[in-house]
Motif scaffolding. Structure first.
Motif, PDB file in Angstrom:
ATOM      1  N   SER A   1      -2.016   8.532  -2.740  1.00  0.00           N
ATOM      2  CA  SER A   1      -1.858   6.959  -3.244  1.00  0.00           C
ATOM      3  C   SER A   1      -0.247   6.686  -2.884  1.00  0.00           C
ATOM      4  CB  SER A   1      -2.434   6.563  -4.609  1.00  0.00           C
ATOM      5  OG  SER A   1      -1.656   7.527  -5.458  1.00  0.00           O
TER       6      SER A   1
ATOM      7  N   SER B   1      -6.080   5.298   3.738  1.00  0.00           N
ATOM      8  CA  SER B   1      -6.464   4.184   3.678  1.00  0.00           C
ATOM      9  C   SER B   1      -6.421   3.715   2.011  1.00  0.00           C
ATOM     10  CB  SER B   1      -7.944   4.064   3.859  1.00  0.00           C
ATOM     11  OG  SER B   1      -8.708   5.021   3.238  1.00  0.00           O
ATOM     12  N   ASN B   2      -5.930   4.921   1.116  1.00  0.00           N
ATOM     13  CA  ASN B   2      -5.931   4.693  -0.295  1.00  0.00           C
ATOM     14  C   ASN B   2      -4.571   4.465  -0.650  1.00  0.00           C
ATOM     15  OD1 ASN B   2      -8.703   5.162  -0.694  1.00  0.00           O
ATOM     16  ND2 ASN B   2      -8.621   7.229  -0.376  1.00  0.00           N
ATOM     17  N   LEU B   3      -3.517   4.420   0.141  1.00  0.00           N
ATOM     18  CA  LEU B   3      -2.292   4.302  -0.205  1.00  0.00           C
ATOM     19  C   LEU B   3      -1.932   3.105  -1.011  1.00  0.00           C
ATOM     20  CD1 LEU B   3       0.206   5.325   2.824  1.00  0.00           C
ATOM     21  CD2 LEU B   3      -0.142   6.378   0.713  1.00  0.00           C
TER      22      LEU B   3
ATOM     23  N   LEU C   1       4.320   3.262  -0.394  1.00  0.00           N
ATOM     24  CA  LEU C   1       4.780   3.976   1.004  1.00  0.00           C
ATOM     25  C   LEU C   1       6.270   3.460   0.968  1.00  0.00           C
ATOM     26  CD1 LEU C   1       4.146   5.164   3.785  1.00  0.00           C
ATOM     27  CD2 LEU C   1       3.440   2.726   4.514  1.00  0.00           C
TER      28      LEU C   1
ATOM     29  N   SER D   1      -4.167  -0.094   8.433  1.00  0.00           N
ATOM     30  CA  SER D   1      -4.768   1.252   7.740  1.00  0.00           C
ATOM     31  C   SER D   1      -4.596   1.134   6.403  1.00  0.00           C
ATOM     32  CB  SER D   1      -4.014   2.162   8.283  1.00  0.00           C
ATOM     33  OG  SER D   1      -4.056   2.090   9.709  1.00  0.00           O
ATOM     34  N   CYS D   2      -3.564  -0.007   5.596  1.00  0.00           N
ATOM     35  CA  CYS D   2      -3.354   0.362   4.274  1.00  0.00           C
ATOM     36  C   CYS D   2      -3.647  -1.144   3.623  1.00  0.00           C
ATOM     37  CB  CYS D   2      -1.919   0.895   4.050  1.00  0.00           C
ATOM     38  SG  CYS D   2      -1.497   2.348   5.082  1.00  0.00           S
TER      39      CYS D   2
ATOM     40  N   LEU E   1      -2.173  -1.450  -0.139  1.00  0.00           N
ATOM     41  CA  LEU E   1      -0.570  -1.214  -0.400  1.00  0.00           C
ATOM     42  C   LEU E   1      -0.115  -2.168  -1.386  1.00  0.00           C
ATOM     43  CD1 LEU E   1       1.123   0.963   0.914  1.00  0.00           C
ATOM     44  CD2 LEU E   1       2.032  -0.786   2.601  1.00  0.00           C
TER      45      LEU E   1
ATOM     46  N   CYS F   1      -1.744  -6.705   4.214  1.00  0.00           N
ATOM     47  CA  CYS F   1      -1.721  -6.312   2.792  1.00  0.00           C
ATOM     48  C   CYS F   1      -1.302  -7.258   1.740  1.00  0.00           C
ATOM     49  CB  CYS F   1      -0.495  -5.243   2.820  1.00  0.00           C
ATOM     50  SG  CYS F   1      -0.598  -4.021   4.104  1.00  0.00           S
TER      51      CYS F   1
END
Length: 638
Positions: free
Chosen positions: A414, A444-446, A449, A465-466, A469, A492
């Motif tokens: 994460s 995908s669970n981030l 970042l 992908s995120c 976020l 996001c």
């Protein structure tokens, strides 16, 4: 009977008050509640003073009168955190949520004189057994005597963060260097120091002073030590051995050196009862004493941070190897200044079943990593249990192009922080962008970042992908444009913390979209450094209108006329007044803003002195803080 009834009613009212006040977050609301009656006042004052987090400059405001006022409320304090201005941001265990280290003005406030330090120690001691957390992130905040007084009065202190500095030559705690440290000697350290001898100027807490205090710190659960100056090896060894003897319930132990030869011998060759010790042998004595701390807390330790740049590689390897043998319950591990990944594999493997957070920084002397070592470190076959991390931070760990492909196995992660070495001569950002596009779909669970990326297509990969976020720091982003930033905030929508690195090509258009898309969720925004395309007034107005919960706003561009074609027809004085007016009119609308930073946009012929003289004066900064209800920190960058 009536007395019992009244007592029960007061107790009932107090419980109701406490329940309500626990859900009040605005101090102004607490102050209003305190005016209702005595019961509400008691509950509100306890909440207001429960946690104090200030800089040394803020602590010294008001002088002795403020100190006397604070003492009356000391009994309500549970957490006391005092920082030298921006000092904590230089520490591995003192970063803010975005991992920023920051730059500020007023660094002279880091080391306070006897008045501020003495007032701080008296206040902490007056809190007594109620004080649970004491964080002093700055040198010379307390002396040996003052720390002893605090430890003696605060018998239930559970968390202590402190900076150790070199001992005074005349310190009553100092011992002759010829005395060899031993467990028996450390155990014999008196709990009450002698009061004889002249009082010297405060130089912070020394290792020998801390060794004397350790017997009064038996309740400690978290100990964070920062070594600010070069320390005598024998004194440091005594301090660590005393910690091992008296602090055996630690769940968190963090030790960090400043990277400036923090262990030195008091003589060219340290003489002990066993003869002459070489420098390598002496630092191995320090390593052995640190291992004793790990051994004493092996059954309870779940959080370990070792950042010791000044130990010889063999001595540091000795600590890490023993950590692998002694510890098997770690949930968080941070190691900095190590020689190779292979020496870390055993300690990670020993804790693979419980480890949730792994942070590695500054691998010494190796611009690249052997592929075999990478494969062994990130392979499940190296560990007793599959490594399932929730947080991973790799800072200056070899070539990022080598490292990134191995990270796809951590699909449940994460929080991810991957940054190049600050000593790197160059970074191939185009190759990094290509790799990021390939690996980001695995994350995908981030939620958080921090990455080096430079182009729009890499930012688009993040947006695709995120979707969960919440926090992003782009570090570089030198080629990112409005299009890339707009795609990010649209993909996001949960972002609360955004740092835009060096994306100097963006304009007011994308910031406008960012403010309206993230809206009430945005809490922290760091604009690109030296973003000359941004207009101060437009940005402030958009953020004030659409982002009411913004708490931190950094790198607001402050324009000057010199070498700036946009403002060539405006005099320096008029431009300053125009921007000053915008700041003083719009900033008070940001009711939750606590941290505000400006970045001077100046021409190549204009030095920093120009920026300091042509922007905010200390008086204007004070005026700004008065009209902004929660503003505590004003920063400048140039």
């Amino acid at each position: 009977m009536s007395v019992d009834k009244g007592t029960r009613q007061n107790a009932f009212h107090a419980d109701v008050c406490d329940t309500i006040i626990r859900n009040v977050t605005d101090n102004r609301d607490l102050l209003q509640l305190a005016c209702i009656n005595k019961v509400w006042r008691a509950s509100a004052e306890a909440a207001l003073w429960r946690r104090i987090d200030v800089t040394t400059a803020e602590w010294d405001i008001g002088g002795s009168r403020a100190q006397r006022t604070r003492l009356a409320y000391a009994k309500n304090v549970r957490e006391l955190c005092v920082r030298g201005n921006d000092y904590e941001q230089q520490s591995y265990f003192g970063r803010n949520e975005m991992g920023e280290r920051g730059v500020g003005v007023g660094v002279g406030a880091i080391g306070v004189g006897g008045g501020g330090a003495a007032g701080l120690a008296r206040f902490a001691a007056a809190a007594g057994d109620g004080l649970r957390v004491l964080r002093l992130d700055g040198p010379a905040l307390v002396t040996d005597d003052e720390l002893w007084a605090v430890a003696a009065r605060c018998g239930r202190l559970a968390t202590l963060a402190l900076t150790l500095s070199d001992a005074d030559a005349d310190s009553k705690y100092a011992r002759p260097a010829a005395v060899a440290p031993s467990a028996a000697a450390a155990a014999a350290v008196p709990a009450v120091p002698s009061k004889a001898g002249p009082k010297s100027a405060p130089k912070g807490c020394s290792p020998d002073g801390f060794a004397a205090v350790a017997p009064n710190l038996r309740a400690l659960r978290r100990l964070h030590l920062r070594l600010a100056t070069a320390l005598p090896i024998t004194a440091a060894t005594r301090a660590f051995e005393s910690i091992a003897i008296h602090c055996s319930r630690l769940i968190s132990f963090k030790i960090e050196s400043a990277g400036s030869s923090n262990f030195h011998q008091t003589t060219p060759a340290t003489t002990t009862a066993m003869g002459s010790l070489s420098a390598a042998t002496a630092t191995s004595a320090v390593a052995s004493s640190i291992v004793k701390i790990l051994a004493a807390n092996s059954s309870s330790l779940t959080d370990l941070s070792l950042a010791l740049w000044d130990l010889d590689p063999p001595a540091f390897s000795y600590i890490v190897a023993n950590a692998a043998k002694l510890l098997n319950r770690l949930e968080s591990l941070h190691i900095a200044a190590f020689s190779s990944l292979s020496e870390l594999t055993p300690v990670v493997a020993a804790n693979s079943a419980s480890l949730k957070s792994l942070s590695l920084a500054d691998m010494l002397g190796h611009p690249s990593i052997e592929p075999q070592h990478l494969a062994e470190f990130f392979a499940d076959s190296s560990f007793q249990n599959p490594l399932v991390l929730e947080s991973l931070s790799l800072e200056a760990i070899g070539d990022l192009v080598q490292v990134l492909p191995y990270l796809v196995r951590f699909i449940n992660i994460s929080s991810l922080r991957i940054t190049p070495s600050r000593l790197s001569a160059s970074v191939s950002y185009s190759r990094l962008d290509d790799l990021l596009v390939r690996i980001l779909p695995s994350f995908s669970n981030l939620r958080r970042l921090v990455l080096c990326l430079s182009q729009n297509f890499a930012l688009l990969a993040v947006a695709d992908s995120c979707p969960l976020l919440e926090s992003i720091d782009l570090i570089d982003a030198s080629l990112v444009t409005d299009q890339g930033l707009i795609l990010l905030v649209k993909g996001c929508p949960l972002l609360t913390h955004v740092s835009l690195g060096s994306a100097i090509s963006i304009t007011d258009i994308s910031i406008k979209v960012l403010a309206r898309s993230l809206s009430v969720g945005l809490k922290s925004l760091s604009l690109p450094f030296r973003a000359s395309n941004l207009d101060l007034k437009n940005i402030l107005q958009e953020l004030a209108t659409h982002c009411p919960n913004l708490e931190s706003l950094l790198n607001i561009p402050w324009q000057f006329t010199n070498n700036n074609n946009k403002n060539n027809n405006v005099s320096e004085k008029d431009l300053k007044n125009e921007q000053m007016t915008a700041v003083f009119e719009i900033l008070p609308q940001m009711k939750n803003l606590r941290r505000f930073g400006m970045c001077w946009i100046v021409g190549s012929s204009v030095g920093p002195a120009f920026g300091f003289g042509s922007s905010f004066s200390p008086v204007e900064v004070d005026e700004l803080k008065k009209i902004c209800p929660k503003l505590k920190t004003v920063l400048f960058k140039a």
